[in-house]
Scaffold this motif. Structure first.
Motif, short mmCIF file in Angstrom:
data_model
loop_
_atom_site.label_atom_id
_atom_site.label_comp_id
_atom_site.label_asym_id
_atom_site.label_seq_id
_atom_site.Cartn_x
_atom_site.Cartn_y
_atom_site.Cartn_z
N ALA A 124 58.98 34.42 58.20
CA ALA A 124 59.03 35.52 59.17
C ALA A 124 58.42 35.09 60.51
N LYS A 125 57.27 34.44 60.43
CA LYS A 125 56.59 33.97 61.65
C LYS A 125 57.47 32.94 62.39
N ASP A 126 58.04 32.02 61.62
CA ASP A 126 58.88 30.97 62.21
C ASP A 126 60.09 31.55 62.94
N PHE A 127 60.60 32.68 62.40
CA PHE A 127 61.82 33.25 63.00
C PHE A 127 61.53 34.44 63.91
N GLY A 128 60.28 34.51 64.38
CA GLY A 128 59.98 35.44 65.48
C GLY A 128 59.56 36.84 65.13
N ALA A 129 59.11 37.08 63.90
CA ALA A 129 58.62 38.43 63.56
C ALA A 129 57.42 38.78 64.45
N ALA A 130 57.41 40.01 64.96
CA ALA A 130 56.30 40.44 65.82
C ALA A 130 55.07 40.78 64.98
N HIS A 131 55.30 41.29 63.77
CA HIS A 131 54.19 41.69 62.89
C HIS A 131 54.52 41.29 61.45
N VAL A 132 53.53 40.79 60.73
CA VAL A 132 53.73 40.47 59.31
C VAL A 132 52.55 41.01 58.50
N ALA A 133 52.81 41.36 57.25
CA ALA A 133 51.74 41.84 56.37
C ALA A 133 52.09 41.53 54.92
N ASP A 134 51.05 41.24 54.13
CA ASP A 134 51.29 41.03 52.70
C ASP A 134 50.99 42.33 51.94
N GLY A 135 51.07 42.27 50.61
CA GLY A 135 51.00 43.48 49.80
C GLY A 135 49.61 43.93 49.37
N LEU A 136 48.55 43.32 49.94
CA LEU A 136 47.21 43.76 49.53
C LEU A 136 46.97 45.22 49.89
N GLY A 137 47.42 45.60 51.08
CA GLY A 137 47.27 47.00 51.51
C GLY A 137 48.06 47.96 50.63
N MET A 138 49.19 47.48 50.12
CA MET A 138 50.01 48.30 49.20
C MET A 138 49.27 48.50 47.88
N LEU A 139 48.66 47.41 47.38
CA LEU A 139 47.89 47.48 46.14
C LEU A 139 46.77 48.51 46.27
N ILE A 140 46.05 48.45 47.39
CA ILE A 140 44.92 49.35 47.59
C ILE A 140 45.43 50.77 47.91
N GLY A 141 46.56 50.84 48.60
CA GLY A 141 47.17 52.14 48.91
C GLY A 141 47.65 52.87 47.67
N GLN A 142 48.26 52.14 46.73
CA GLN A 142 48.72 52.81 45.50
C GLN A 142 47.52 53.25 44.66
N ILE A 147 54.57 55.01 47.79
CA ILE A 147 53.77 55.74 48.78
C ILE A 147 52.60 54.86 49.23
N GLY A 148 52.11 54.00 48.34
CA GLY A 148 51.06 53.06 48.71
C GLY A 148 51.53 52.11 49.79
N MET A 149 52.78 51.64 49.66
CA MET A 149 53.34 50.73 50.66
C MET A 149 53.58 51.44 51.99
N VAL A 150 54.16 52.64 51.91
CA VAL A 150 54.45 53.41 53.14
C VAL A 150 53.16 53.74 53.88
N HIS A 151 52.12 54.15 53.16
CA HIS A 151 50.83 54.44 53.80
C HIS A 151 50.25 53.19 54.46
N ASP A 152 50.43 52.04 53.80
CA ASP A 152 49.94 50.79 54.39
C ASP A 152 50.66 50.50 55.70
N MET A 153 51.98 50.72 55.70
CA MET A 153 52.75 50.50 56.93
C MET A 153 52.29 51.45 58.04
N HIS A 154 51.97 52.69 57.67
CA HIS A 154 51.44 53.63 58.67
C HIS A 154 50.10 53.13 59.21
N ASN A 155 49.24 52.65 58.32
CA ASN A 155 47.93 52.12 58.75
C ASN A 155 48.10 50.94 59.70
N LEU A 156 49.18 50.17 59.48
CA LEU A 156 49.46 49.01 60.34
C LEU A 156 50.09 49.41 61.67
N GLY A 157 50.43 50.70 61.77
CA GLY A 157 51.05 51.20 63.00
C GLY A 157 52.55 50.95 63.08
#
Length: 278
Positions: A228-246, A105-115
């Motif tokens: 991910a960036k090299d292969f054209g990802a539009a958005h990238v994020a690491d797990g810090l938001g997941m850590l804080i979300g959990q 749920i911490g990860m999902v909430h972070d993804m929601h925060n990222l839009g």
């Protein structure tokens, strides 16, 4: 009376939990004291028992004790049962020790925060270990079109997929079977990126506007996020938001108050960057 909380782990020195919960407590005006405790292997139950007997209200649990915490809990939430691991213990008003798993749920909430939109999307998860198992239920509750689990050991991914089939379209694939497929969201649930290793991913894996998420985090982008960036990802994020979300979800379980995570993420990012400069 100040309420006592702690995080148990081994190693524990690196833990950001005391800093995160201190910020949550200040933000919400809670009278609580949060510490970190190194627990020796084989002594988890004794340490947890002592903590709660001395009036402790709640524990966060990190590596390698999430299975011990699962066994220690007298009652477990549905998502903890599904995850097969517990990262949060809470003493309820009747004295019962409740076990929860707030990682997913911490990860999902972070993804929601990222839009990021999860509903109707094709999601690929790399890895089939405990970290991945912990996030599957909350992910599937977002109603994605499909979740594919890819792992070096296919049997492990297949077993995991079977365990969650009742919650949605979950499939297991080998990395070779990903050739020709595209995904809207790719999540790295392996710790290999911290060692600078990347699973053998095909080139054209990312759909248009794809989002890539690494459950790991560091001062620099992980090898997976660079890929991910090299292969054209539009958005990238690491797990810090997941850590804080959990942590926020654990805080809510303990205090029935939802702290604001974004200011804490911003503060922690700044700390990590400054430390990296030194």
């Amino acid at each position: 009376m100040t309420d006592l909380y702690a995080v148990f782990g081994n190693p524990i020195n690196h833990s950001k939990s005391p800093s995160i919960h201190r910020q949550f407590a200040e933000q919400t005006g809670q009278d609580m004291h949060y510490t970190k405790q190194l627990v020796n292997e084989g002594e988890f139950e004794k340490a947890a028992q002592e903590f709660f007997e001395q009036g402790g209200k709640g524990l966060n649990i990190t590596v390698p004790f999430k299975l011990n915490a699962y066994a220690f809990a007298q009652q477990r939430t549905a998502r903890a049962e599904r995850a097969g691991a517990v990262n949060t213990l809470a003493r309820l008003s009747n004295g019962t020790i409740l076990g929860d798993n707030t990682d997913g749920i911490g990860m999902v909430h972070d993804m929601h925060n990222l839009g990021w939109e999860l509903e109707g999307k094709r999601i690929l998860i790399l890895g089939a270990g405990g970290a991945v198992r912990g996030v599957l239920q909350p992910l599937l509750e977002e109603n994605p079109a499909q979740v594919v689990i890819a792992n070096r050991t296919f049997a492990k991914a297949e077993e995991l997929a079977k365990n969650f089939l009742d919650l949605g379209d979950v499939q297991a694939k080998t990395f070779e079977q990903l050739v020709g497929e595209t995904f809207d969201i790719v999540i790295n649930g392996t710790s290999a990126s911290m060692q600078g290793e990347l699973p053998p991913l095909p080139d054209n894996l990312l759909a248009e506007n794809a989002c890539c998420y690494d459950m790991m985090y560091g001062a620099e982008p992980t090898i997976f996020l660079r890929w991910a960036k090299d292969f054209g990802a539009a958005h990238v994020a690491d797990g810090l938001g997941m850590l804080i979300g959990q942590a926020a979800e654990a805080f809510y379980l303990w205090r029935q108050i939802r702290p604001e995570v974004v200011p804490v993420i911003t503060a922690m990012r700044r700390q990590i960057a400054e430390k990296n400069k030194q």
